[in-house]
Design an enzyme around this catalytic site. Structure first.
Site, short mmCIF file in Angstrom:
data_model
loop_
_atom_site.label_atom_id
_atom_site.label_comp_id
_atom_site.label_asym_id
_atom_site.label_seq_id
_atom_site.Cartn_x
_atom_site.Cartn_y
_atom_site.Cartn_z
N LYS A 52 -0.78 5.27 9.62
CA LYS A 52 -0.75 3.72 9.71
C LYS A 52 0.32 3.29 10.90
O LYS A 52 0.05 2.31 11.80
CB LYS A 52 -0.28 3.13 8.42
CG LYS A 52 -1.46 3.18 7.38
CD LYS A 52 -0.87 3.08 6.08
CE LYS A 52 -2.08 3.25 5.17
NZ LYS A 52 -1.68 3.35 3.58
N GLN A 96 3.96 2.71 0.27
CA GLN A 96 3.18 3.87 0.13
C GLN A 96 3.12 4.34 -1.25
O GLN A 96 4.12 4.89 -1.83
CB GLN A 96 3.28 5.04 1.17
CG GLN A 96 2.22 6.09 1.02
CD GLN A 96 0.77 5.34 1.63
OE1 GLN A 96 0.65 4.71 2.53
NE2 GLN A 96 -0.28 6.11 0.90
N ASP A 119 -0.85 -5.16 1.40
CA ASP A 119 -1.82 -4.33 0.90
C ASP A 119 -2.82 -5.09 -0.29
O ASP A 119 -3.55 -4.87 -1.00
CB ASP A 119 -1.08 -3.20 0.24
CG ASP A 119 -1.07 -2.01 0.71
OD1 ASP A 119 -2.03 -1.75 1.46
OD2 ASP A 119 0.02 -1.12 0.38
#
Ligand code: NDP
Length: 304
Positions: A52, A96, A119
Site C-alpha cells: 500500500k 492494518q 477503509d
C-alpha cells in the site's frame, strides 16, 4: 468459453486515473496523504502494508508508515489515532488488521475520523453507505463493483447472490449491488438450501474464507462469478483437490511450498460466463480502491 475478468488490468486503469487526479490536485497545492498503522511483526500484514505504501509512492500520494510495537495498549493506539485525526497532511487513516489481542479493535476503528476512514469500516460510513449518501465504501466490495462495471457486466435487474455477511466484505458488497439495482440475496453459514439459492445467481459473489467452497453444482451455467476468497493451501493433498494436472499451479506449488485458491472451486469457473481468477482478480483491486478512497477523502475534506 468463460471470460477471465482481469483484475490486474482493471486495477492498473484505476491507479492511472488516481495518479492523474493526484497531479491535478497538485496544481491546486493539495497532496493527498495516507497514514498506515502497522502493529507488530505479522508477516502477511507487513506485505500488505508495504504494498500500500509503495503504491502511494507510485501514484504521488504522501504516505506515513507508523509501526507501534505489538505490546501497544488500546490507550496508546487511541492517542495515535487522535493525533492522526488532527494532522492536516493526513487524509486517510489505515489501521492494518488484525491487531494484537490486547487492543480493542472496535474502539479503535470507531475512533478514526469518518472523513479519514479510507477503509470504510466506521459505523458512520457503513450507515451512509446503507442510506445511499456519499460515503467512503470498503475497498474490496468497491473493487467488486468496479470489476463488474468496467467489464460491462450488467448489474441492474440481475439476481446477485452474496455468500458471506462480514462487515468488511459481504454486507457492503450486497449494499453496493443493491444501489446498482441488482436483486440481492445474502447467504451465510445458517442459510438453508444454499446450493438452490446460489444456482439462481446471475452474479455470484463468494466471500466465505473456505477453499473452493462453491462447487460447479452450485453455479448456474453462464453466471458471473466473483471470487473474493484468498485461501492458502500447503499440503499436497489439498493441492491435488483443486489443481491436479495443472502444470502452471504445480510449478508454483513446488517453488513456493504453497498455492492460493479462492472460495470458488476452479471447476466452477469453467461453467461461468465470466469470472475473477485467484490470484489476479478481486485482490488486486483492494489496494487500487484504497488509493481512490484516499484521493476522494482529500477532496471531500476540502469540500471539492
Ligand atoms: P469472515 O470470516 O469475516 O466472513 C465469512 C462469511 O462467510 C461469514 O458471513 C460466514 O457466515 C460465511 N460462511 C462461513 N461458512 C459458511 C458456510 N458453510 N456457508 C455459507 N456461508 C458461510 O471473512 P471475510 O468476509 O473477512 O473474508 C472472506 C474471504 O475473503 C476470506 O477468504 C478473506 O481472506 C477474503 N478477503 C479478501 C480480500 C481481498 O482483498 N481480496 C479482502 C478481505 C477478505 P456467518 O456470518 O454466519 O458466520
Amino acid at each position: 468459453m468463460s471470460v477471465i475478468l482481469d483484475g490486474a488490468a482493471i486495477a492498473a486503469a484505476i491507479k492511472q486515473e488516481v495518479a492523474e487526479e493526484v497531479r491535478s490536485l497538485a496544481g491546486q497545492g493539495i497532496r493527498p496523504g495516507l497514514a498506515a498503522v502497522l502493529v507488530g511483526n505479522v508477516a502477511a500484514s507487513e506485505i500488505y502494508v508495504r504494498s500500500k505504501v509503495q503504491t502511494c509512492a507510485e501514484l504521488g500520494i504522501f504516505s506515513d508508515l507508523l509501526t507501534p510495537p505489538d505490546t501497544v495498549t488500546t490507550r496508546e493506539m487511541l492517542d495515535l489515532v487522535a493525533a492522526l485525526n488532527a494532522r492536516d497532511d493526513v487524509d486517510g487513516i489505515l489501521i492494518q488488521l488484525p491487531l494484537p489481542a490486547q487492543v480493542d479493535t472496535k474502539a479503535l476503528l470507531d475512533a478514526v475520523d469518518p472523513a479519514k476512514d479510507v477503509d470504510g469500516f466506521h459505523p458512520v460510513n457503513a450507515g451512509r453507505l446503507q442510506a445511499g449518501r456519499p460515503a467512503l465504501a470498503p475497498c474490496t466490495p468497491a473493487g467488486v463493483i468496479e470489476i463488474l462495471k468496467r467489464s460491462n457486466i450488467p448489474i441492474a435487474g440481475q439476481h446477485a447472490v452474496v455468500v458471506g455477511r462480514s462487515d468488511i466484505v459481504g454486507k457492503p458488497a450486497a449494499m453496493l449491488l443493491l444501489h446498482q439495482n441488482a436483486t440481492v440475496t445474502i447467504c451465510h453459514s445458517k442459510t438453508r438450501n444454499l446450493a438452490e439459492i446460489t444456482r439462481q445467481a446471475d452474479i455470484l459473489v463468494a466471500a466465505i474464507g473456505r477453499p473452493g467452497f462453491i462447487t460447479a453444482e452450485m453455479v448456474k451455467p453462464g453466471a458471473t462469478l466473483i471470487d473474493v476468497g484468498i485461501n492458502r493451501l500447503y499440503t499436497r493433498e489439498e493441492f491435488d483437490r483443486f489443481f491436479l494436472g495443472n502444470p502452471k499451479r504445480e510449478a508454483a506449488f513446488v517453488k513456493r511450498g504453497s498455492v492460493i485458491v479462492g472460495d470458488i472451486h476452479p471447476q466452477a469457473f469453467e461453467l461461468s460466463g465470466a469470472y475473477t481468477p485467484v490470484p489476479g482478480g478481486v485482490g488486486l483491486l483492494t489496494v487500487a480502491m484504497l488509493m481512490a478512497n484516499t484521493v476522494r477523502a482529500a477532496k471531500m475534506r476540502r469540500g471539492l
